[in-house]
Scaffold this active site. Structure first.
Site, mmCIF file in Angstrom:
data_model
loop_
_atom_site.group_PDB
_atom_site.id
_atom_site.type_symbol
_atom_site.label_atom_id
_atom_site.label_comp_id
_atom_site.label_asym_id
_atom_site.label_seq_id
_atom_site.Cartn_x
_atom_site.Cartn_y
_atom_site.Cartn_z
ATOM 1 N N SER A 123 -37.935 5.965 2.113
ATOM 2 C CA SER A 123 -38.887 6.740 1.313
ATOM 3 C C SER A 123 -38.814 8.219 1.651
ATOM 4 C CB SER A 123 -40.309 6.211 1.521
ATOM 5 O OG SER A 123 -40.628 6.168 2.886
ATOM 6 N N HIS A 144 -35.959 2.469 -4.088
ATOM 7 C CA HIS A 144 -37.216 2.699 -3.384
ATOM 8 C C HIS A 144 -38.356 1.915 -4.027
ATOM 9 C CE1 HIS A 144 -40.622 5.648 -2.146
ATOM 10 N NE2 HIS A 144 -40.453 4.726 -1.222
ATOM 11 N N GLU A 156 -38.024 3.394 -7.668
ATOM 12 C CA GLU A 156 -37.305 4.646 -7.901
ATOM 13 C C GLU A 156 -35.838 4.413 -7.547
ATOM 14 O OE1 GLU A 156 -40.662 8.071 -6.956
ATOM 15 O OE2 GLU A 156 -39.476 7.338 -5.280
ATOM 16 N N ASN A 194 -43.759 10.374 -3.984
ATOM 17 C CA ASN A 194 -44.274 10.954 -2.738
ATOM 18 C C ASN A 194 -44.325 12.478 -2.783
ATOM 19 O OD1 ASN A 194 -45.010 8.659 -1.429
ATOM 20 N ND2 ASN A 194 -43.058 8.390 -0.369
HETATM 21 P P1 NAI Z 1 -41.024 -2.796 9.253
HETATM 22 O O1 NAI Z 1 -41.102 -2.182 10.590
HETATM 23 O O2 NAI Z 1 -42.116 -3.703 8.788
HETATM 24 O O3 NAI Z 1 -39.659 -3.613 9.133
HETATM 25 C C1 NAI Z 1 -38.420 -3.118 9.554
HETATM 26 C C2 NAI Z 1 -37.611 -4.292 10.008
HETATM 27 O O4 NAI Z 1 -36.261 -3.871 10.214
HETATM 28 C C3 NAI Z 1 -38.066 -4.884 11.330
HETATM 29 O O5 NAI Z 1 -38.249 -6.271 11.174
HETATM 30 C C4 NAI Z 1 -36.935 -4.546 12.301
HETATM 31 O O6 NAI Z 1 -36.765 -5.536 13.267
HETATM 32 C C5 NAI Z 1 -35.762 -4.475 11.374
HETATM 33 N N1 NAI Z 1 -34.651 -3.665 11.868
HETATM 34 C C6 NAI Z 1 -34.707 -2.474 12.512
HETATM 35 N N2 NAI Z 1 -33.462 -2.016 12.739
HETATM 36 C C7 NAI Z 1 -32.605 -2.943 12.232
HETATM 37 C C8 NAI Z 1 -31.184 -3.030 12.121
HETATM 38 N N3 NAI Z 1 -30.391 -2.077 12.584
HETATM 39 N N4 NAI Z 1 -30.654 -4.097 11.516
HETATM 40 C C9 NAI Z 1 -31.465 -5.065 11.026
HETATM 41 N N5 NAI Z 1 -32.802 -5.056 11.106
HETATM 42 C C10 NAI Z 1 -33.365 -3.979 11.670
HETATM 43 O O7 NAI Z 1 -40.809 -1.571 8.222
HETATM 44 P P2 NAI Z 1 -41.109 -1.521 6.656
HETATM 45 O O8 NAI Z 1 -42.449 -0.982 6.450
HETATM 46 O O9 NAI Z 1 -40.741 -2.807 6.053
HETATM 47 O O10 NAI Z 1 -40.090 -0.367 6.194
HETATM 48 C C11 NAI Z 1 -38.735 -0.586 6.093
HETATM 49 C C12 NAI Z 1 -38.097 0.556 5.325
HETATM 50 O O11 NAI Z 1 -38.726 0.682 4.053
HETATM 51 C C13 NAI Z 1 -38.189 1.912 5.988
HETATM 52 O O12 NAI Z 1 -37.041 2.655 5.683
HETATM 53 C C14 NAI Z 1 -39.392 2.516 5.293
HETATM 54 O O13 NAI Z 1 -39.391 3.913 5.283
HETATM 55 C C15 NAI Z 1 -39.204 2.002 3.874
HETATM 56 N N6 NAI Z 1 -40.412 1.951 3.053
HETATM 57 C C16 NAI Z 1 -41.600 1.505 3.592
HETATM 58 C C17 NAI Z 1 -42.735 1.467 2.801
HETATM 59 C C18 NAI Z 1 -44.028 0.976 3.358
HETATM 60 O O14 NAI Z 1 -45.073 1.197 2.708
HETATM 61 N N7 NAI Z 1 -44.059 0.312 4.503
HETATM 62 C C19 NAI Z 1 -42.690 1.874 1.398
HETATM 63 C C20 NAI Z 1 -41.390 2.241 0.930
HETATM 64 C C21 NAI Z 1 -40.316 2.302 1.750
#
Ligand code: NAI
Length: 537
Positions: A123, A144, A156, A194
């Site tokens: 994001s 996104h 997006e 955003n």
């Molecule tokens: P989260 O922390 O809930 O999940 C991330 C997951 O990725 C974790 O389970 C972690 O163990 C895993 N992980 C980390 N490094 C890794 C790797 N190298 N290989 C495989 N797995 C790996 O985070 P969330 O909230 O799901 O966000 C994920 C992505 O989505 C980020 O880039 C975030 O910016 C983006 N995003 C998040 C939003 C939100 O509202 N939470 C909205 C839109 C985008």
């Protein structure tokens, strides 16, 4: 162009909140999904949660049991990254860190075929930067989604500098096949949502900082007059001030300190205090322990009881409608003023048409005719000047402003501002008039542009700049704000309704009032104003 074939598998890397949601919508849309995560048990937990969510839909008869079982059966846990080799599309939803994402995509390039699209759910990181250094950067695009993915309609589709247009189109069509409303965007800080949404929060903070009203009153005005589902403070309490502040800071820094995006010192203090919102039991509002009405239920708007509403005033004897049809003033804000006049008339208020009083005409106020006249009070739609300034400019002390509403016909609340030199009797007559039309009348202290008008003008300004800079087109900007953050109307469509001329006037007057570059008018708005153009036909 077409969506990725359901014969091709989708891989989702990272099975946290976003990855699990993305896997769910892809599986429901008929794709085989391979889920991978470096955290032990994360994938199993995600699959169990998806299954539970889908089974709940079946219980509510919103999903067919056979379709549910089939979708769950399409979800596969990948024990190693190599197991995603057959994927036609990889969606990355790992930690928000450029090096981690680059490293993952470099690893993936050695595993998947060259026709496999690599999509990132980032994001805040440049898609261009994520793709840089890869062997085939043309196949990288942003995909996104918004949280929670199964419920939020928007996706997006973000193109970096190297992204192949055909790749972006396949991602767009695939998101559409997953039931999402896709929009194209260029990789720029904040993409569309955003970025364009920043003023919704920032103007709220500025209003609070200038003591226009307390937070609950500002929220109520944005909700019940502006038609937004939530006011800025209740929404930020839900998002979390740490998250919201960090997005604002990241967009501000990414635009090299452009004052349009300046973060709020007040919000920084919230973060400093650990008052992060609902998740910590205290944000702008308090939650839990019966401290506020919000404790009664998370879905309830917090602290309704505190909202400022003026005491009942008698209905004034007459009101006149002073903007002349065909006049310069009517050409600028006539649509909005006519809508309020229609509400007054529908409430049985007798509005006679009367010319602007001679005293005001003599003072040169004919170009700035008040919308209404009532017991000596001149009533205007806010144009970005304070009521006090407008009273001075028009040599008429008894001046009251009203704020924008999404729909004056159905709005429950209307905000007003009283000039410092306005008599109480004249002010009360205006309050009585609006109450007679069924509005709850809320007074804001006399800040330039009031609450809904300055928020909407700034949202439209930001959307116009995004369009002007080729980030997206006008239709995408409006769709993104309606589907990504549930705005009741796209900001550019709203500018069309208000009248571009009036929106420009509001921004120019805000710029003059504050002397801040923050309120500079987007060149595209200026251009439309000069040509008499609109954003939508
Ligand atoms: P989260 O922390 O809930 O999940 C991330 C997951 O990725 C974790 O389970 C972690 O163990 C895993 N992980 C980390 N490094 C890794 C790797 N190298 N290989 C495989 N797995 C790996 O985070 P969330 O909230 O799901 O966000 C994920 C992505 O989505 C980020 O880039 C975030 O910016 C983006 N995003 C998040 C939003 C939100 O509202 N939470 C909205 C839109 C985008």
């Amino acid at each position: 162009m077409a969506a990725l074939s359901t014969d091709r598998a989708v891989a989702v890397i990272g099975s946290g909140a976003m990855g699990a949601g993305i896997a769910q919508v892809a599986a429901v849309a008929g794709y085989t999904v391979h889920l991978f995560d470096t955290r032990p048990d994360a994938v199993a937990k995600a699959i169990a949660e998806i299954a539970a969510a889908l089974n709940k839909l079946v219980a509510k008869e919103r999903m067919d049991a056979v379709a549910c079982a089939a979708a769950i059966a399409r979800l596969h846990a990948a024990a190693a990254l190599e197991e995603v080799a057959e994927a036609g599309l990889v969606v990355e939803a790992i930690v928000e860190n450029l090096e981690a994402k680059r490293g993952l995509f470099a690893q993936l390039e050695a595993i998947v075929g060259d026709d496999c699209i690599l999509a990132t759910n980032t994001s805040s990181i440049s898609v261009t930067a994520i793709a840089a250094g890869l062997r085939v950067p043309e196949r990288v695009a942003g995909m996104h989604f918004f949280n929670p993915v199964p419920l939020m309609a928007l996706c997006e589709v973000v193109s970096g500098l190297a992204t192949d247009a055909a790749v972006a189109q396949t991602v767009y069509d695939t998101a559409s096949a997953w039931g999402k409303q896709a929009v194209h965007a260029k990789s720029t800080p904040g993409f569309i949502v955003n970025r364009v949404a920043r003023p919704f929060y920032a103007e709220g903070w500025r209003l609070l900082n200038e003591q226009a009203a307390d937070a609950a009153t500002i929220d109520a005005v944005l909700r019940e007059a502006g038609g937004f589902r939530m006011g800025p403070f209740e929404l930020m309490d839900l998002i979390g001030h740490d998250v919201n502040f960090s997005v604002t800071q990241s967009v501000f820094n990414a635009y090299f300190g452009d004052p349009r995006f300046t973060p709020s010192v007040l919000q920084q203090e919230m973060v400093n205090a650990g008052f992060l919102g609902r998740k910590t039991g205290r944000g702008v509002y308090r939650y839990g322990d019966g401290v506020s009405p919000a404790a009664a239920g998370a879905a309830e708007a917090p602290a309704v009881a505190w909202v400022n509403a003026e005491a009942a005033q008698p209905k004034p004897e007459y009101v006149s409608y002073t903007i002349e049809q065909g006049s310069a003033a009517h050409a600028v804000a006539g649509t909005v003023v006519d809508a309020l006049a229609a509400r007054l008339r529908a409430s049985g208020i007798d509005i006679t048409h009367r010319k602007t009083p001679e005293t005001m005409r003599a003072a040169g106020a004919h170009d700035d005719a008040p919308a209404f006249h009532c017991n000596g009070a001149a009533i205007y739609l806010t144009d970005g000047r304070s009521a006090t300034q407008r009273a001075c400019d028009n040599h008429h002390d008894d001046t009251v402003l009203f704020d924008l509403a999404l729909d004056y016909g159905s709005a429950r609340r209307i905000a007003v501002a009283r000039a410092d030199q306005c008599s109480l009797a004249a002010y009360n007559a205006v309050v009585g008039l609006l109450q007679a039309a069924g509005f709850t009348v809320t007074r804001l202290d006399d800040v330039p542009g009031m609450a809904v008008m300055r928020t909407v003008a700034m949202l439209a300004n930001e959307a116009a700049d995004a369009v002007n800079q080729g980030v997206c087109n006008a239709a995408a900007a409006d769709t993104a704000m309606k589907k990504g953050v549930n705005y009741p109307r796209g900001p550019l469509a709203w500018a069309d309704v208000i009248g571009i001329e009036h929106v420009v006037r509001v921004l120019a007057n805000l710029a003059a009032s504050y002397g801040e570059d923050r309120y500079r008018v987007s060149p595209l708005l200026r251009r439309k104003q000069m040509s008499g153009g609109r954003f939508h036909d």
